[in-house]
Structures are given as C-alpha cells and as structure tokens.
Design an enzyme around this catalytic site. Structure first.
Site, mmCIF file in Angstrom:
data_model
loop_
_atom_site.group_PDB
_atom_site.id
_atom_site.type_symbol
_atom_site.label_atom_id
_atom_site.label_comp_id
_atom_site.label_asym_id
_atom_site.label_seq_id
_atom_site.Cartn_x
_atom_site.Cartn_y
_atom_site.Cartn_z
ATOM 1 C CB THR A 134 -16.868 -5.064 71.963
ATOM 2 O OG1 THR A 134 -16.377 -4.772 73.264
ATOM 3 C CG2 THR A 134 -17.664 -6.355 71.999
ATOM 4 N N GLY A 137 -17.186 -11.268 67.381
ATOM 5 C CA GLY A 137 -16.442 -12.472 67.795
ATOM 6 C C GLY A 137 -15.356 -12.195 68.824
ATOM 7 C CB ILE A 165 -19.187 1.086 69.903
ATOM 8 C CG1 ILE A 165 -18.506 -0.184 69.341
ATOM 9 C CG2 ILE A 165 -18.178 2.189 70.211
ATOM 10 C CD1 ILE A 165 -17.627 -0.947 70.317
ATOM 11 C CD GLU A 371 -14.914 0.946 81.267
ATOM 12 O OE1 GLU A 371 -13.923 1.108 81.977
ATOM 13 O OE2 GLU A 371 -15.722 1.844 80.976
ATOM 14 C CB THR A 373 -17.196 -10.294 82.449
ATOM 15 O OG1 THR A 373 -16.105 -11.225 82.418
ATOM 16 C CG2 THR A 373 -17.690 -10.039 81.040
HETATM 17 C C1 LIG Z 1 -23.999 -1.756 78.096
HETATM 18 C C2 LIG Z 1 -22.730 -2.143 77.384
HETATM 19 C C3 LIG Z 1 -21.875 -1.160 76.903
HETATM 20 C C4 LIG Z 1 -20.685 -1.484 76.235
HETATM 21 N N1 LIG Z 1 -19.885 -0.487 75.734
HETATM 22 C C5 LIG Z 1 -18.774 -0.820 75.016
HETATM 23 C C6 LIG Z 1 -17.962 0.204 74.398
HETATM 24 O O1 LIG Z 1 -18.259 1.409 74.500
HETATM 25 N N2 LIG Z 1 -16.870 -0.174 73.680
HETATM 26 C C7 LIG Z 1 -16.507 -1.484 73.554
HETATM 27 O O2 LIG Z 1 -15.515 -1.768 72.883
HETATM 28 N N3 LIG Z 1 -17.282 -2.486 74.103
HETATM 29 C C8 LIG Z 1 -18.394 -2.181 74.822
HETATM 30 N N4 LIG Z 1 -19.184 -3.177 75.385
HETATM 31 C C9 LIG Z 1 -18.816 -4.566 75.178
HETATM 32 C C10 LIG Z 1 -18.229 -5.202 76.412
HETATM 33 O O3 LIG Z 1 -16.921 -4.725 76.627
HETATM 34 C C11 LIG Z 1 -18.281 -6.729 76.216
HETATM 35 O O4 LIG Z 1 -19.646 -7.096 76.291
HETATM 36 C C12 LIG Z 1 -17.472 -7.463 77.264
HETATM 37 O O5 LIG Z 1 -16.108 -7.301 77.012
HETATM 38 C C13 LIG Z 1 -17.798 -8.963 77.301
HETATM 39 O O6 LIG Z 1 -17.710 -9.504 76.028
HETATM 40 P P1 LIG Z 1 -18.895 -10.434 75.451
HETATM 41 O O7 LIG Z 1 -20.185 -9.762 75.753
HETATM 42 O O8 LIG Z 1 -18.559 -10.745 74.044
HETATM 43 O O9 LIG Z 1 -18.850 -11.751 76.323
HETATM 44 P P2 LIG Z 1 -17.841 -12.963 76.151
HETATM 45 O O10 LIG Z 1 -16.456 -12.495 76.153
HETATM 46 O O11 LIG Z 1 -18.302 -13.799 75.012
HETATM 47 O O12 LIG Z 1 -18.107 -13.728 77.512
HETATM 48 C C14 LIG Z 1 -19.285 -14.504 77.751
HETATM 49 C C15 LIG Z 1 -19.189 -15.045 79.173
HETATM 50 O O13 LIG Z 1 -18.013 -15.878 79.321
HETATM 51 C C16 LIG Z 1 -17.193 -15.391 80.369
HETATM 52 N N5 LIG Z 1 -15.776 -15.576 80.004
HETATM 53 C C17 LIG Z 1 -15.170 -15.147 78.872
HETATM 54 N N6 LIG Z 1 -13.862 -15.467 78.887
HETATM 55 C C18 LIG Z 1 -13.635 -16.094 80.064
HETATM 56 C C19 LIG Z 1 -12.481 -16.679 80.683
HETATM 57 N N7 LIG Z 1 -11.305 -16.644 80.082
HETATM 58 N N8 LIG Z 1 -12.628 -17.250 81.902
HETATM 59 C C20 LIG Z 1 -13.839 -17.281 82.532
HETATM 60 N N9 LIG Z 1 -14.961 -16.759 81.991
HETATM 61 C C21 LIG Z 1 -14.868 -16.178 80.787
HETATM 62 C C22 LIG Z 1 -17.539 -13.931 80.499
HETATM 63 O O14 LIG Z 1 -17.259 -13.446 81.793
HETATM 64 C C23 LIG Z 1 -19.027 -13.915 80.204
HETATM 65 O O15 LIG Z 1 -19.755 -14.253 81.346
HETATM 66 C C24 LIG Z 1 -20.351 -2.855 76.062
HETATM 67 C C25 LIG Z 1 -21.197 -3.862 76.573
HETATM 68 C C26 LIG Z 1 -22.379 -3.513 77.229
HETATM 69 C C27 LIG Z 1 -23.269 -4.617 77.769
#
Ligand SMILES: Cc1cc2nc3c(=O)[nH]c(=O)nc-3n(C[C@H](O)[C@H](O)[C@H](O)COP(=O)(O)OP(=O)(O)OC[C@H]3O[C@@H](n4cnc5c(N)ncnc54)[C@H](O)[C@@H]3O)c2cc1C
Length: 390
Positions: A134, A137, A165, A371, A373
C-alpha cells in the site's frame, strides 16, 4: 465437506482459548488503553518465543522443494478465530515472518528462503517481517503503485513511499512491492527484500488508527535504497510475465480466509458481550433484544461455515477463490454488525469507551479493509460467478 472436529483439534482450540484469555486479552486491552503498539521489549514477546511461536513454516535447508512444516488450513482458521475472539490486534503483533512468508515460500529462491526465513526456524529473539504494497496513492488498486525500481549495475535502486504497513519499523526485512515502469501496470511489478538498516530506508512513522492498536501500522520512505540483484524475489528468471503481481496476489489469496476467521472471532466476542449484558440486566425476555441477538447468532454461524468451507477446499488442494472472497466479505460484515448491535444493546454502558464492546466495534472495521476491502471481494466473486468484466 467434513464438519467433525477431532479430539486433537479440539485440544488445540482449547489451548488457544486458554492462551487468549490469559495473555491476548490483557495485553490487547493494555495496548488499547495506551493507544500504542506493544513495545518490542515487552515480555509478552519472549513468552511467545518460549511457547514456540514466531517460527516459519519453511522446513529448512535441504528440505525437498516446496516442503513445509505440516500445515492444516482448517485448523489454522479455527485457531485464528479463537485467538481473535480474545484480541485480533495481538495476533498481528506476535512475532514471525507474517504476511510475506507465503510469497517467499511460493516464489523465493533457495538462497532467499535460507537468508530470510532461516532466522525464523529457531528464532533467537522476537523477529518480524512485513509486506509493503500500500502507498498513499495506491490501496485497492494495487496496480497503481508508484514505488520505482531502477536497474543499476548489478543491483536495483528503489524510491517511493509506503503506508499502513504492519510492523515495518520492527521488521528484520520488508518485502517491498515496486514497479519498473508505472505506465505498464501489473506486468511491471517486482518484489524486493529490503533489510532493516539499509541506507535510504527510513522516515518510519507509526500511524494513528481507530482499532487493533496492539500492533504497529507504519509508513516509511525509500530514498535511493540500493539492494543487490539477489534481493529480487525469485531472481530474474522467475519474472516472466506478471509474476511479481502474482506473488502479491498469492499472499492475499492465502490470507483472506484467515482474516474471515478473525472476523468470526470478533463477531463471537461481540455476541457474547451482548448476551452477557442482556442476561445480567434481565433483558433476554424482551422480543426486540432477543430477536437482535438471534439474528446475529445465526449470521455468525453462517459466516463461520463459509469460512470453514474455504479452509476445507484449501486442505483438499482445490480452488477456493470464490469461497475465500465470500468468507471475507461476509465475516467482516457480520463482525461489524455484531459489534454495532452490541453497542446498541449496551447503550450508555457501551458508549462510554471503557467497555470491551466499544473496542470490538473499532477493531471490527479493519476486517473489512485489510487484504482487499469488502467491495473488492464482491468484485472478485462477481467476476468468478457471473463473469463480470475485469
Ligand atoms: C489495519 C490495517 C492494516 C494494514 N496492513 C497493511 C500491510 O501490512 N501491508 C500493506 O501493503 N497494506 C496494509 N494495509 C492497507 C490496506 O491494504 C488498504 O487500506 C486497502 O487495500 C484499501 O486501500 P485504501 O485504504 O487506500 O482504500 P481505497 O482503495 O482508496 O478505497 C476507498 C474505498 O473505495 C472502495 N473502492 C476502491 N476501489 C473500488 C472499486 N474498483 N469498486 C468499488 N469500490 C472500490 C474501497 O472498497 C473503499 O471502501 C492495512 C490497512 C489497515 C486499515
């Protein structure tokens, strides 16, 4: 599908229950109260090691290719559920090779397994590793990452920023997902081992988050970080088309039923808090209360069954992509509902901020985000079941 749980499995679940109650719940509550991750030097981690936790599934040097310490996905899920019942954040805080282990087992060269998983065979101290995909952006759209990998002589130079991360500042190494050409999307992605202390790796900042406070979620930067060619996961030869992205997806696919099992554990904990409160306050006779509790109990059971089916399929070496995504989409939703209903039933007692139900409410949300949403899981299911275009 076989539903019966044998005596050995029952014993393992009972051991997890005992451990969760004795260790996970108090340490998790302590971290939540402190609003800070369990510190590296906390005696909890030494006790983890003493119990034999924090080890790799890799069977060690000289083992047949692909040999792993025996694993049983269904048992893993049942333990993941039970421990999350007591504290989901503490599970992630526990030492071990964590999220990237699956990618290293599937894609890593023998040398990489020895160098990066070897220290986790018989860890001499609490050790962690993490997977960094992640970016500020690029979350759900993992193909949009901008961390750049540029070939430089016999090595690579990495530049970029990562966020959220798990355990990054305490990890021995970070498996960093990068791109060799941002205009080429998934096909251009590679994963690199970046060892802690490598010049240019820094700017670690522990993120503020609403729940799961027991473990750190950390942002960091890579500024002209130089790594040798040997740090490219799988080496050059494995990078036929899209292999780098596939490795990342492998990690997430294996993890989804585990997150689902964690969510079932949180849901069960919320349900038990609701029942306890209703019983203590003589509310179980009220139709509105009873119906709310019954509806959640039914949904928790459903989520648990879908989750176990995903595990059972994996144990049969059968494809479980639909069930893995279904289990995660459903269980994360049920956990949120269970905690929300609990907060409603407890009223002011729950809303004060010092009751477990309020913590479960904050912890549950992350199950829907990590992992992949809920929306992304539903897209995966739709693609598989009704041929939704990519
Ligand atoms: C507690 C926690 C631990 C984490 N640990 C890690 C880690 O160890 N390593 C790592 O790499 N990442 C990690 N993450 C990051 C996590 O993988 C991301 O938060 C996740 O992939 C969602 O990305 P975003 O938060 O940028 O949301 P965005 O991708 O910006 O999404 C925002 C909203 O839009 C929705 N959305 C996005 N695209 C679409 C679509 N095409 N169609 C419909 N809806 C959509 C999403 O479902 C969400 O509701 C962690 C996150 C949290 C909260």
């Amino acid at each position: 599908m076989e539903f019966a749980i044998d005596a050995t499995t029952r014993d393992r679940i009972e051991q997890a229950r005992e451990l969760g109650e004795r260790e996970f719940r108090p340490v998790g509550l302590e971290a939540d109260r402190n609003a800070a991750p369990i510190p590296v030097g906390h005696p909890f981690f030494d006790r983890c090691l003493a119990r034999g936790e924090g080890r790799t599934r890799w069977a060690g040097p000289g083992a047949a290719a692909g040999a792993l310490r025996k694993s049983n996905v269904t048992l893993t899920l049942l333990i993941a559920e039970e421990l999350a019942y007591w504290d989901r954040g503490v599970i992630n805080a526990t030492p071990g090779p964590g999220l990237p282990e699956q990618s290293v087992l599937g894609m890593g060269t023998d040398e990489q397994k020895e160098r990066y998983l070897g220290p986790f065979l018989e860890p001499d101290r609490p050790r962690w590793a993490c997977f960094a995909m992640t970016e500020p952006g690029a979350g759900s759209d993992a193909a949009a990452i901008r961390t750049l990998a540029r070939k430089d002589g016999d090595g690579w130079i990495l530049n970029g920023a990562k966020c959220f991360i798990g355990g990054a500042s305490r990890s021995d190494w970070i498996l960093v997902q990068a791109t060799v050409d941002p205009s080429k999307g998934r096909a251009a992605q590679r994963a690199f081992f970046v060892e802690q202390g490598t010049p240019g790796l820094g700017g670690f900042k522990i993120e503020k988050k609403m729940g799961l406070k027991a473990y750190e979620s950390t942002s960091f930067t890579l500024e002209d970080v130089r790594v040798p060619a040997a740090n490219l996961l799988g080496g050059e030869v494995r990078y036929e088309r899209r292999a780098g992205f596939k490795a990342a997806m492998q990690t997430f696919n294996a993890g989804r039923p585990v997150i689902a099992a964690n969510a079932v554990g949180i849901a069960r904990a919320a349900l038990d808090e609701s029942i306890r409160f209703a019983r203590d306050h003589d509310l179980l006779g009220r139709d509105r209360v009873r119906d709310r509790i019954e509806a959640i109990a039914r949904r928790v059971r459903k989520a648990r069954l879908v989750c176990l089916r995903a595990g059972w399929l994996a144990d049969q070496q059968r494809a479980n992509i639909v069930e893995a995504s279904m289990s995660k989409a459903l269980a994360a939703q049920v956990a949120q509902e269970a905690a929300s209903v609990g907060l409603e039933l407890l009223g002011l007692t729950g809303g004060r901020g010092d009751h477990l139900i309020e913590k479960l409410y904050r912890d549950a949300k992350a199950m829907d985000i990590v992992e992949g949403t809920g929306q992304i899981q539903r897209m995966i299911i739709a693609r598989q079941l009704v041929g939704l275009p990519r």
